[in-house]
Motif scaffolding. Sequence first.
Motif, PDB file in Angstrom:
ATOM      1  N   VAL A 164       0.685  -1.186   0.059  1.00 32.82           N
ATOM      2  CA  VAL A 164      -0.026   0.011   0.005  1.00 32.82           C
ATOM      3  C   VAL A 164       0.828   1.188   0.005  1.00 32.82           C
ATOM      4  O   VAL A 164       0.600   2.343  -0.666  1.00 32.82           O
ATOM      5  N   ARG A 165       1.950   1.337   0.850  1.00 36.25           N
ATOM      6  CA  ARG A 165       2.924   2.531   0.787  1.00 36.25           C
ATOM      7  C   ARG A 165       3.339   2.606  -0.706  1.00 36.25           C
ATOM      8  O   ARG A 165       3.444   3.892  -0.923  1.00 36.25           O
ATOM      9  N   GLY A 166       3.780   1.570  -1.212  1.00 41.34           N
ATOM     10  CA  GLY A 166       4.305   1.824  -2.618  1.00 41.34           C
ATOM     11  C   GLY A 166       3.564   2.273  -3.560  1.00 41.34           C
ATOM     12  O   GLY A 166       3.776   3.296  -4.148  1.00 41.34           O
ATOM     13  N   GLY A 167       2.189   1.795  -3.378  1.00 39.55           N
ATOM     14  CA  GLY A 167       1.281   2.365  -4.384  1.00 39.55           C
ATOM     15  C   GLY A 167       0.887   3.905  -4.198  1.00 39.55           C
ATOM     16  O   GLY A 167       0.681   4.630  -5.058  1.00 39.55           O
ATOM     17  N   VAL A 168       0.811   4.389  -2.743  1.00 41.14           N
ATOM     18  CA  VAL A 168       0.489   5.837  -2.770  1.00 41.14           C
ATOM     19  C   VAL A 168       1.668   6.587  -2.925  1.00 41.14           C
ATOM     20  O   VAL A 168       1.423   7.782  -3.403  1.00 41.14           O
ATOM     21  N   GLU A 196      -1.014  18.476  -3.841  1.00 34.01           N
ATOM     22  CA  GLU A 196      -0.898  19.999  -3.742  1.00 34.01           C
ATOM     23  C   GLU A 196      -1.980  20.850  -4.578  1.00 34.01           C
ATOM     24  O   GLU A 196      -2.346  21.991  -3.868  1.00 34.01           O
ATOM     25  N   ALA A 197      -2.378  20.500  -5.435  1.00 36.64           N
ATOM     26  CA  ALA A 197      -3.523  21.253  -6.399  1.00 36.64           C
ATOM     27  C   ALA A 197      -4.731  20.937  -5.772  1.00 36.64           C
ATOM     28  O   ALA A 197      -5.359  21.758  -5.486  1.00 36.64           O
ATOM     29  N   ALA A 198      -5.163  19.841  -5.088  1.00 37.04           N
ATOM     30  CA  ALA A 198      -6.103  19.462  -4.390  1.00 37.04           C
ATOM     31  C   ALA A 198      -6.240  20.261  -3.163  1.00 37.04           C
ATOM     32  O   ALA A 198      -7.194  20.892  -2.571  1.00 37.04           O
ATOM     33  N   ALA A 199      -5.206  20.363  -2.456  1.00 35.44           N
ATOM     34  CA  ALA A 199      -5.050  21.306  -1.231  1.00 35.44           C
ATOM     35  C   ALA A 199      -5.297  22.597  -1.399  1.00 35.44           C
ATOM     36  O   ALA A 199      -5.922  23.420  -0.904  1.00 35.44           O
ATOM     37  N   ALA A 200      -4.769  23.147  -2.742  1.00 37.20           N
ATOM     38  CA  ALA A 200      -4.994  24.638  -3.000  1.00 37.20           C
ATOM     39  C   ALA A 200      -6.480  24.911  -3.215  1.00 37.20           C
ATOM     40  O   ALA A 200      -6.760  26.081  -3.192  1.00 37.20           O
ATOM     41  N   LEU A 201      -7.225  23.671  -3.942  1.00 35.61           N
ATOM     42  CA  LEU A 201      -8.594  23.942  -3.914  1.00 35.61           C
ATOM     43  C   LEU A 201      -9.413  23.601  -2.802  1.00 35.61           C
ATOM     44  O   LEU A 201     -10.509  24.084  -2.816  1.00 35.61           O
ATOM     45  N   GLY A 202      -8.775  23.545  -1.697  1.00 36.65           N
ATOM     46  CA  GLY A 202      -9.463  23.426  -0.441  1.00 36.65           C
ATOM     47  C   GLY A 202      -9.990  22.220  -0.302  1.00 36.65           C
ATOM     48  O   GLY A 202     -11.082  22.016   0.611  1.00 36.65           O
ATOM     49  N   ILE A 203      -9.769  20.811  -0.779  1.00 40.68           N
ATOM     50  CA  ILE A 203     -10.463  19.757  -0.723  1.00 40.68           C
ATOM     51  C   ILE A 203     -10.010  19.205   0.696  1.00 40.68           C
ATOM     52  O   ILE A 203      -8.934  18.868   0.859  1.00 40.68           O
ATOM     53  N   GLN A 233      -9.259  13.850  -0.268  1.00 38.64           N
ATOM     54  CA  GLN A 233      -8.225  13.811  -1.319  1.00 38.64           C
ATOM     55  C   GLN A 233      -7.739  12.359  -1.384  1.00 38.64           C
ATOM     56  O   GLN A 233      -7.607  11.742  -2.447  1.00 38.64           O
ATOM     57  N   LEU A 234      -7.886  11.631   0.005  1.00 37.67           N
ATOM     58  CA  LEU A 234      -7.411  10.345   0.009  1.00 37.67           C
ATOM     59  C   LEU A 234      -8.308   9.109  -0.662  1.00 37.67           C
ATOM     60  O   LEU A 234      -7.923   8.361  -1.587  1.00 37.67           O
ATOM     61  N   ARG A 235      -9.694   9.707  -0.618  1.00 39.70           N
ATOM     62  CA  ARG A 235     -10.772   8.684  -1.131  1.00 39.70           C
ATOM     63  C   ARG A 235     -10.938   8.747  -2.678  1.00 39.70           C
ATOM     64  O   ARG A 235     -11.031   8.059  -3.347  1.00 39.70           O
ATOM     65  N   ARG A 236     -10.796  10.195  -3.235  1.00 41.02           N
ATOM     66  CA  ARG A 236     -11.204  10.250  -4.328  1.00 41.02           C
ATOM     67  C   ARG A 236     -10.054  10.907  -5.437  1.00 41.02           C
ATOM     68  O   ARG A 236     -10.131  10.516  -6.581  1.00 41.02           O
ATOM     69  N   ILE A 237      -8.717  10.883  -4.876  1.00 37.04           N
ATOM     70  CA  ILE A 237      -7.575  11.170  -5.785  1.00 37.04           C
ATOM     71  C   ILE A 237      -6.375  10.213  -5.435  1.00 37.04           C
ATOM     72  O   ILE A 237      -5.970   9.607  -6.625  1.00 37.04           O
ATOM     73  N   VAL A 238      -5.825   9.853  -4.321  1.00 36.95           N
ATOM     74  CA  VAL A 238      -4.815   9.075  -4.115  1.00 36.95           C
ATOM     75  C   VAL A 238      -5.323   7.513  -4.320  1.00 36.95           C
ATOM     76  O   VAL A 238      -4.530   7.128  -5.115  1.00 36.95           O
ATOM     77  N   LEU A 239      -6.319   7.013  -3.647  1.00 34.02           N
ATOM     78  CA  LEU A 239      -6.586   5.700  -3.599  1.00 34.02           C
ATOM     79  C   LEU A 239      -6.951   5.126  -5.043  1.00 34.02           C
ATOM     80  O   LEU A 239      -6.376   4.271  -5.539  1.00 34.02           O
ATOM     81  N   PRO A 240      -7.749   5.852  -5.958  1.00 31.99           N
ATOM     82  CA  PRO A 240      -7.982   5.378  -7.189  1.00 31.99           C
ATOM     83  C   PRO A 240      -6.798   5.056  -8.077  1.00 31.99           C
ATOM     84  O   PRO A 240      -6.805   4.186  -8.961  1.00 31.99           O
ATOM     85  N   GLN A 241      -5.716   6.083  -7.869  1.00 30.44           N
ATOM     86  CA  GLN A 241      -4.586   6.122  -8.826  1.00 30.44           C
ATOM     87  C   GLN A 241      -3.776   4.983  -8.210  1.00 30.44           C
ATOM     88  O   GLN A 241      -2.990   4.251  -8.982  1.00 30.44           O
ATOM     89  N   ALA A 242      -3.637   5.004  -6.930  1.00 30.10           N
ATOM     90  CA  ALA A 242      -2.912   3.929  -6.207  1.00 30.10           C
ATOM     91  C   ALA A 242      -3.069   2.494  -6.560  1.00 30.10           C
ATOM     92  O   ALA A 242      -2.103   1.858  -6.230  1.00 30.10           O
TER      93      ALA A 242
END
Length: 295
Positions: free
Chosen positions: A182-186, A195-202, A207-216
Amino acid sequence: MSLTSDPPVDLAPAQVPAGDPPALKTVPVRHPWRWVAVAVTAVVLAQFLHGLVTNPGWEWDVFARFFASDAILEAVWVTLQLTFYGTALGFALGIVLAFMRLSASPFLKAVAFGYIWAFRSIPLIVQLLFWFNLAYLYEELSLGIPFGPSVWSFDTMGLVGAMSAAVLGLALHQAAYAAEIVRGGVLAVDGGQLEAAAALGIPRLRQLRRIVLPQAMRSILPNAANEIISLFKGTSIVSVMAIGELFYQVQVVYGRNGRVVPLLMVATAWYVLLTTALSVVQHYVERHYAKGSTR
């Protein structure tokens, strides 16, 4: 004084001969050694299949009699239960350990690293026997003041049975490997997206559920599927604890009738069938998470 100039250049298009140009002769690439390899493989495979059919040592009648017997089907069910519980608990704990290692806390990092180091260093059979003999090592467990009087205590003799010890050992062992997967996938996900998601205030959880995990998951799934299949076949190691899983039950049967080879083929056939089913599930799950990433 006279000026000279170059002769005029004829800008008229070149004359193209009448008729179509001659067709180019295409020569296909030849692979003679490829065909030699195909022929040799076909001959070896045909000889192997011929031996399976004609060699009486395989005893296919004994194989057919025991393949779907009640004892074998019950053992297959026990094997599937060990695989399911070991995988579910192992990956649940592995996800927690993975994010502990990815956290900014040195304490959480150290705890997760120590767990992973310990459980990857100790052989699985030693871990299983440790949990199976917990009552021998600790006859009584108690809760209370550290190094002081106990408030509540209980006997460990009936606390961990054979099946519970097997699930516990498999899950804790699996968690160490699942954490690194899991660590390698993340880590494979581009940090610029966070960084872009944090800048948008997500929020972080989204961020973890909709951006990181689907790609990881694209990186996690192949390795995770390998670990699950390895765990499925590795459940045979709990036979040292006399648990009636597939390999142990096969040993019991051929210990009684002496038909070692056909009974081993029964276990092999079940392992192949169930591993193939897991591979098919892996294919469709990977295809789901690969949407939009492959053409």
